[in-house]
Motif scaffolding. Structure first.
Motif, PDB file in Angstrom:
ATOM      1  N   ASP A 286       0.865  -1.182   0.000  1.00 20.38           N
ATOM      2  CA  ASP A 286       0.000   0.000   0.000  1.00 20.38           C
ATOM      3  C   ASP A 286       0.901   1.233   0.000  1.00 20.38           C
ATOM      4  OD1 ASP A 286      -1.782   2.068   0.442  1.00 20.38           O
ATOM      5  OD2 ASP A 286      -2.952   0.990   1.943  1.00 20.38           O
ATOM      6  N   ALA A 287       1.176   1.733  -1.203  1.00 28.87           N
ATOM      7  CA  ALA A 287       2.136   2.837  -1.323  1.00 28.87           C
ATOM      8  C   ALA A 287       1.618   4.105  -0.647  1.00 28.87           C
ATOM      9  CB  ALA A 287       2.432   3.106  -2.790  1.00 28.87           C
ATOM     10  N   GLU A 288       0.315   4.395  -0.754  1.00 25.03           N
ATOM     11  CA  GLU A 288      -0.212   5.613  -0.134  1.00 25.03           C
ATOM     12  C   GLU A 288      -0.032   5.569   1.376  1.00 25.03           C
ATOM     13  OE1 GLU A 288      -4.294   8.336   0.125  1.00 25.03           O
ATOM     14  OE2 GLU A 288      -4.310   6.421  -0.934  1.00 25.03           O
ATOM     15  N   LEU A 289      -0.358   4.435   1.987  1.00 29.81           N
ATOM     16  CA  LEU A 289      -0.127   4.294   3.422  1.00 29.81           C
ATOM     17  C   LEU A 289       1.366   4.395   3.731  1.00 29.81           C
ATOM     18  CD1 LEU A 289      -1.001   3.669   6.309  1.00 29.81           C
ATOM     19  CD2 LEU A 289      -1.037   1.225   5.701  1.00 29.81           C
ATOM     20  N   GLY A 290       2.190   3.851   2.847  1.00 27.26           N
ATOM     21  CA  GLY A 290       3.628   3.929   3.057  1.00 27.26           C
ATOM     22  C   GLY A 290       4.137   5.360   3.111  1.00 27.26           C
ATOM     23  N   TRP A 291       3.603   6.225   2.241  1.00 26.92           N
ATOM     24  CA  TRP A 291       4.013   7.635   2.285  1.00 26.92           C
ATOM     25  C   TRP A 291       3.602   8.279   3.605  1.00 26.92           C
ATOM     26  CZ3 TRP A 291       7.603   8.677  -0.864  1.00 26.92           C
ATOM     27  CH2 TRP A 291       7.615   8.216  -2.180  1.00 26.92           C
ATOM     28  N   HIS A 292       2.397   7.966   4.067  1.00 27.19           N
ATOM     29  CA  HIS A 292       1.930   8.527   5.336  1.00 27.19           C
ATOM     30  C   HIS A 292       2.771   8.024   6.510  1.00 27.19           C
ATOM     31  CE1 HIS A 292      -2.282   9.045   3.338  1.00 27.19           C
ATOM     32  NE2 HIS A 292      -1.473  10.055   3.068  1.00 27.19           N
ATOM     33  N   VAL A 293       3.107   6.747   6.502  1.00 22.62           N
ATOM     34  CA  VAL A 293       3.935   6.178   7.564  1.00 22.62           C
ATOM     35  C   VAL A 293       5.335   6.788   7.537  1.00 22.62           C
ATOM     36  CG1 VAL A 293       5.088   4.059   8.333  1.00 22.62           C
ATOM     37  CG2 VAL A 293       2.652   4.027   7.784  1.00 22.62           C
TER      38      VAL A 293
END
Length: 415
Positions: free
Chosen positions: A345-352
């Motif tokens: 999940d790249a979007e979650l990865g950016w947020h993390v």
């Protein structure tokens, strides 16, 4: 050669010193960038974005321009006495040392959500020092409230800190969608910071009331109205999806044109050394990426990020927290932004990545430039050693990180 130059540069980024070389972080980064070009790792064309391949360029100009624009806006707000007015308001409203600590924490966080946290710390630290000296209060908890609150609040938006600006350029996420996910983790992380400081300094803060009466600061009402109006317009442009870098710089240029002041004073308040530091780091990290070392580093840490999506993300979050203190958060984000697209999940990865790299700044004294700004400004008045800071930073960071990460994972699961 690329790896050797990167490791040589990292010595200075980590705050270490080498015999006969009196180089600080910006100087070390600049030397590393020059060595990358001198030894042919990076070509001058790639540095200047004159390469035949438009995708092969070292310096992310959008990030530099965005930083410049926000710094100029903050400089004009300082000239209008915005920060002094906000500090005086907080002092008038807080009638106990504990309430004052809460006010300092949340004001630092709120301002850093929209302005660069390093700039906020630079502006607020002298005001907080003067306030606590007048009230005869211990300065350490209030200075920690400035830098820790600033770090946690800056999680909320792309313009809160430099590493979030890097993530904005690499991720392609909109300002609005990023803020929608990050606002609540930022708020709760700030609440944890405030609660932790109140608890850890419960014996140092007297419970008696005091009646602070700071003299009203001289306010340039016209300039304040202009800068706040333009800043509001810039934030609206961010939410509307307009290019962030040029929206910020256009806003700064508009204030400069209408302020009826010589622009030199505002330009002198820009942290040009920080901009040079970033430009140099871009070149160094580009050289490492170009020759595949960033991917080799990812493979080295891959065991921490294997398994189902939730385990992968928790491992990536933990790696971000630790590595941001080992590498410093900005260089780590420059490296890790090539890894995020490989996650489930790249979007979650950016947020993390944004959450972990920013809150990591609260862990140690050298974890964030904001921390160094605060305690360098207070040198001679507060003796903040690495271990003294760590006793506060370790528990506060771990709890705020767990709370922020849990909320972020729940948001992605439910929305």
């Amino acid at each position: 050669m690329a790896l050797a130059i990167f490791l040589f540069t990292y010595v200075f980024i980590a705050g270490a010193r080498l015999p006969y070389l009196k180089l600080d972080r910006p100087g070390g980064a600049l030397l590393g960038a020059v060595l990358m070009v001198v030894f042919g790792v990076v070509t001058p064309a790639e540095v200047y974005n004159h390469s035949a391949d438009a995708n092969r360029h070292a310096i992310d100009a959008d990030t530099i321009v965005l930083l410049l624009g926000m710094m100029l806006l903050a400089a004009y707000m300082s000239q209008a006495s915005f920060f002094r007015t906000a500090g005086a308001w907080a002092v008038r409203k807080a009638h106990t040392p504990r309430l004052l600590l809460l006010a300092v924490t949340f004001i630092s966080a709120a301002l850093s959500a929209f302005l660069v946290n390093d700039t906020v710390c630079l502006m607020l630290t002298p005001l907080v020092l003067a306030t606590v000296e007048d009230a005869r209060l211990p300065p350490a908890p209030y200075l920690l409230a400035v830098c820790m609150g600033s770090n946690s609040g800056s999680v909320a938006t792309f313009t809160g800190n430099p590493q979030n600006m890097l993530i904005q350029g690499a991720s392609g996420l909109s300002y609005a969608s990023f803020a929608a996910y990050m606002a609540l983790p930022a708020l709760l992380s700030t609440a944890v910071v405030a609660a932790g400081l109140l608890y850890l300094f419960r014996h140092d803060l007297p419970s008696k009331r005091f009646e602070p009466n700071p003299p009203p600061p001289p306010v340039d009402r016209g300039l304040m109205a202009l800068t706040l109006g333009v800043l509001t317009g810039v934030v609206v442009a961010f939410f509307a999806g307009l290019p962030m870098s040029w929206s910020a710089l256009a806003g700064a240029a508009l204030v400069m044109a209408l302020a009826r002041r010589e622009p030199r004073e505002a330009l002198e308040r820009v942290d040009w050394v920080l901009l040079l530091f970033f430009a140099s780091l871009f070149v160094v990290v580009y050289g490492v990426n170009k020759h595949g070392w960033a991917e080799e580093i990812r493979v080295l840490f891959e065991p921490l990020m294997t398994g189902p999506p939730l385990r992968e993300m928790v491992g990536f979050a933990g790696l971000t927290l630790v590595a941001s203190n080992l590498f410093s958060n900005v260089p780590f984000v420059m490296l890790a932004r090539t890894w995020v697209p490989t996650l489930h999940d790249a979007e979650l990865g950016w947020h993390v990545l944004a959450l972990g790299s920013t809150l990591a700044g609260n862990l140690t004294l050298v974890g964030s430039v904001a921390n160094l700004i605060v305690f360098e400004a207070a040198r001679g008045k507060v003796n903040m050693t690495f271990l003294r800071y760590l006793r506060v930073g370790l528990p506060v960071t771990l709890v705020s990180f767990v709370v922020g990460l849990t909320v972020l994972l729940l948001e992605h699961a439910l929305l």
